[in-house]
Design a protein around this motif. Structure first.
Motif, PDB file in Angstrom:
ATOM      1  N   TYR A  14     -55.024 -77.499 -64.334  1.00  0.00           N
ATOM      2  CA  TYR A  14     -54.545 -76.108 -64.382  1.00  0.00           C
ATOM      3  C   TYR A  14     -55.588 -75.168 -63.764  1.00  0.00           C
ATOM      4  O   TYR A  14     -55.248 -74.305 -62.942  1.00  0.00           O
ATOM      5  CB  TYR A  14     -54.274 -75.702 -65.829  1.00  0.00           C
ATOM      6  CG  TYR A  14     -53.908 -74.246 -65.978  1.00  0.00           C
ATOM      7  CD1 TYR A  14     -52.602 -73.806 -65.785  1.00  0.00           C
ATOM      8  CD2 TYR A  14     -54.877 -73.302 -66.298  1.00  0.00           C
ATOM      9  CE1 TYR A  14     -52.269 -72.473 -65.903  1.00  0.00           C
ATOM     10  CE2 TYR A  14     -54.553 -71.960 -66.411  1.00  0.00           C
ATOM     11  CZ  TYR A  14     -53.252 -71.552 -66.219  1.00  0.00           C
ATOM     12  OH  TYR A  14     -52.929 -70.213 -66.322  1.00  0.00           O
ATOM     13  N   THR A  15     -56.835 -75.338 -64.136  1.00  0.00           N
ATOM     14  CA  THR A  15     -57.902 -74.486 -63.616  1.00  0.00           C
ATOM     15  C   THR A  15     -58.045 -74.649 -62.108  1.00  0.00           C
ATOM     16  O   THR A  15     -58.191 -73.667 -61.370  1.00  0.00           O
ATOM     17  CB  THR A  15     -59.240 -74.820 -64.308  1.00  0.00           C
ATOM     18  OG1 THR A  15     -59.097 -74.643 -65.723  1.00  0.00           O
ATOM     19  CG2 THR A  15     -60.356 -73.921 -63.795  1.00  0.00           C
ATOM     20  N   GLN A  17     -55.744 -75.696 -60.037  1.00  0.00           N
ATOM     21  CA  GLN A  17     -54.555 -75.131 -59.385  1.00  0.00           C
ATOM     22  C   GLN A  17     -54.688 -73.615 -59.247  1.00  0.00           C
ATOM     23  O   GLN A  17     -54.258 -73.025 -58.248  1.00  0.00           O
ATOM     24  CB  GLN A  17     -53.290 -75.465 -60.183  1.00  0.00           C
ATOM     25  CG  GLN A  17     -52.729 -76.830 -59.905  1.00  0.00           C
ATOM     26  CD  GLN A  17     -51.369 -77.056 -60.562  1.00  0.00           C
ATOM     27  OE1 GLN A  17     -50.896 -78.182 -60.641  1.00  0.00           O
ATOM     28  NE2 GLN A  17     -50.723 -76.009 -61.037  1.00  0.00           N
ATOM     29  N   GLU A  18     -55.278 -72.974 -60.251  1.00  0.00           N
ATOM     30  CA  GLU A  18     -55.512 -71.530 -60.167  1.00  0.00           C
ATOM     31  C   GLU A  18     -56.361 -71.190 -58.951  1.00  0.00           C
ATOM     32  O   GLU A  18     -56.143 -70.194 -58.275  1.00  0.00           O
ATOM     33  CB  GLU A  18     -56.233 -71.032 -61.420  1.00  0.00           C
ATOM     34  CG  GLU A  18     -55.358 -70.722 -62.605  1.00  0.00           C
ATOM     35  CD  GLU A  18     -56.136 -69.983 -63.682  1.00  0.00           C
ATOM     36  OE1 GLU A  18     -55.651 -68.943 -64.149  1.00  0.00           O
ATOM     37  OE2 GLU A  18     -57.230 -70.444 -64.058  1.00  0.00           O
ATOM     38  N   GLU A  19     -57.361 -72.036 -58.695  1.00  0.00           N
ATOM     39  CA  GLU A  19     -58.296 -71.769 -57.608  1.00  0.00           C
ATOM     40  C   GLU A  19     -57.716 -72.126 -56.246  1.00  0.00           C
ATOM     41  O   GLU A  19     -58.012 -71.470 -55.245  1.00  0.00           O
ATOM     42  CB  GLU A  19     -59.592 -72.553 -57.839  1.00  0.00           C
ATOM     43  CG  GLU A  19     -60.339 -72.141 -59.104  1.00  0.00           C
ATOM     44  CD  GLU A  19     -61.510 -73.047 -59.415  1.00  0.00           C
ATOM     45  OE1 GLU A  19     -61.704 -74.041 -58.672  1.00  0.00           O
ATOM     46  OE2 GLU A  19     -62.233 -72.777 -60.386  1.00  0.00           O
ATOM     47  N   ASP A  21     -54.222 -72.832 -55.564  1.00  0.00           N
ATOM     48  CA  ASP A  21     -52.830 -72.430 -55.379  1.00  0.00           C
ATOM     49  C   ASP A  21     -52.035 -73.516 -54.656  1.00  0.00           C
ATOM     50  O   ASP A  21     -51.305 -73.258 -53.700  1.00  0.00           O
ATOM     51  CB  ASP A  21     -52.757 -71.112 -54.604  1.00  0.00           C
ATOM     52  CG  ASP A  21     -51.356 -70.492 -54.660  1.00  0.00           C
ATOM     53  OD1 ASP A  21     -50.658 -70.738 -55.647  1.00  0.00           O
ATOM     54  OD2 ASP A  21     -50.982 -69.777 -53.710  1.00  0.00           O
ATOM     55  N   GLU A  68     -47.722 -77.933 -67.589  1.00  0.00           N
ATOM     56  CA  GLU A  68     -48.309 -76.593 -67.571  1.00  0.00           C
ATOM     57  C   GLU A  68     -48.287 -75.971 -68.966  1.00  0.00           C
ATOM     58  O   GLU A  68     -49.249 -75.302 -69.376  1.00  0.00           O
ATOM     59  CB  GLU A  68     -47.572 -75.695 -66.582  1.00  0.00           C
ATOM     60  CG  GLU A  68     -48.188 -74.307 -66.473  1.00  0.00           C
ATOM     61  CD  GLU A  68     -47.494 -73.432 -65.458  1.00  0.00           C
ATOM     62  OE1 GLU A  68     -48.166 -72.595 -64.824  1.00  0.00           O
ATOM     63  OE2 GLU A  68     -46.260 -73.565 -65.283  1.00  0.00           O
ATOM     64  N   ASP A 129     -61.535 -64.082 -68.206  1.00  0.00           N
ATOM     65  CA  ASP A 129     -60.387 -64.938 -67.919  1.00  0.00           C
ATOM     66  C   ASP A 129     -59.200 -64.546 -68.804  1.00  0.00           C
ATOM     67  O   ASP A 129     -59.370 -64.319 -70.010  1.00  0.00           O
ATOM     68  CB  ASP A 129     -60.727 -66.406 -68.166  1.00  0.00           C
ATOM     69  CG  ASP A 129     -61.682 -66.962 -67.128  1.00  0.00           C
ATOM     70  OD1 ASP A 129     -61.526 -66.610 -65.947  1.00  0.00           O
ATOM     71  OD2 ASP A 129     -62.574 -67.749 -67.491  1.00  0.00           O
ATOM     72  N   ALA A 141     -50.495 -64.883 -60.958  1.00  0.00           N
ATOM     73  CA  ALA A 141     -51.697 -64.890 -60.127  1.00  0.00           C
ATOM     74  C   ALA A 141     -52.272 -63.481 -60.055  1.00  0.00           C
ATOM     75  O   ALA A 141     -51.528 -62.498 -59.947  1.00  0.00           O
ATOM     76  CB  ALA A 141     -51.360 -65.390 -58.730  1.00  0.00           C
ATOM     77  N   ASP A 142     -53.600 -63.379 -60.131  1.00  0.00           N
ATOM     78  CA  ASP A 142     -54.213 -62.054 -60.076  1.00  0.00           C
ATOM     79  C   ASP A 142     -54.629 -61.725 -58.643  1.00  0.00           C
ATOM     80  O   ASP A 142     -54.454 -62.521 -57.724  1.00  0.00           O
ATOM     81  CB  ASP A 142     -55.396 -61.937 -61.042  1.00  0.00           C
ATOM     82  CG  ASP A 142     -56.519 -62.919 -60.723  1.00  0.00           C
ATOM     83  OD1 ASP A 142     -56.689 -63.271 -59.537  1.00  0.00           O
ATOM     84  OD2 ASP A 142     -57.244 -63.317 -61.649  1.00  0.00           O
TER      85      ASP A 142
END
Length: 229
Positions: A14-15, A17-19, A21, A68, A129, A141-142
């Motif tokens: 998950y982490t 994937q955040e980075e 995308d 997820e 976070d 997403a930020d």
């Protein structure tokens, strides 16, 4: 029931994937968790068989909706615990990651609810976070970018800082850099040093700090707007 290790993998993916995308390479998972690639391959097969991951040959893996949801629950536990440890047990922000890692798998939903209530339902942890809501809805997403992506004269405000490196967090603490700190990029050296000036009204405003590129990459920022300024 999933094992603690399985949950750790889902949280790591998950982490990552955040980075990124997108699909996460098994080599990145191995680096993140400090395990061997064959170990990752074996666990990925188990999680895929359970319907928690989708695997695309030569591209990597992604969380399914179910995967997820599990990851978001672990992340919620982790970030709530980090907030509780700093606010109520006098831990510094550099100490809480490992403690939260140990506890996140073992708290009940009632304990989670009470911690969130005591903290006033916080939206972010001490490192900036976002904390998933109790409904475990996906986090949007930020608009943050790594500090290392910015150029001289850019003015930014720190939004998030990676919680994984204790020494790095101590370094930033001494430098006076944390979520909410406004910075001006003074210089970007060709060999990776990023020099910033604290541009806020804090006591140490005006101080310059030269950050290694690896540290600058772990700091996520937003451009200063007129409203922030």
């Amino acid at each position: 029931m999933l094992s603690d290790v399985m949950e750790d993998y889902l949280k790591a993916i998950y982490t990552l994937q955040e980075e990124s995308d997108g699909p996460v390479a098994t080599s990145d998972i191995a680096d993140y968790l400090d395990v061997t690639p064959p170990t990752v391959t074996s666990m990925v097969e188990k999680l895929t068989d359970r319907g928690l991951l989708e695997r695309e040959k030569y591209k990597g893996v992604e969380l399914t909706d179910e995967g997820e949801t599990v990851a978001l629950e672990v992340v919620r536990h982790h970030r709530l615990l980090e907030a509780y440890l700093t606010e109520h047990l006098d831990y510094s922000w550099s100490e809480v990651h490992e403690e939260a890692d140990r506890l996140e798998h073992h708290i009940s939903e009632e304990f989670e609810r009470r911690v969130a209530e005591v903290l006033g339902e916080p939206e972010v942890d001490p490192h900036g976070d976002p904390i998933p809501g109790a409904d475990l809805a996906p986090i949007e997403a930020d608009d943050t970018t790594p500090l290392s992506d910015h150029e001289t004269d850019d003015r930014v405000v720190v939004a998030r800082v990676s919680d994984r490196d204790e020494e790095e967090l101590r370094y930033l603490d001494r430098a006076g850099i944390s979520p909410g700190t406004e910075l001006e990029v003074v210089d970007v050296a060709p060999f990776g040093m990023v020099t910033v000036r604290i541009a806020s009204d804090e006591a140490d405003a005006g101080d310059e700090q030269s950050l290694p590129e690896s540290v600058a990459r772990s700091i996520r920022v937003r451009a200063v707007t007129e409203e922030v300024a």
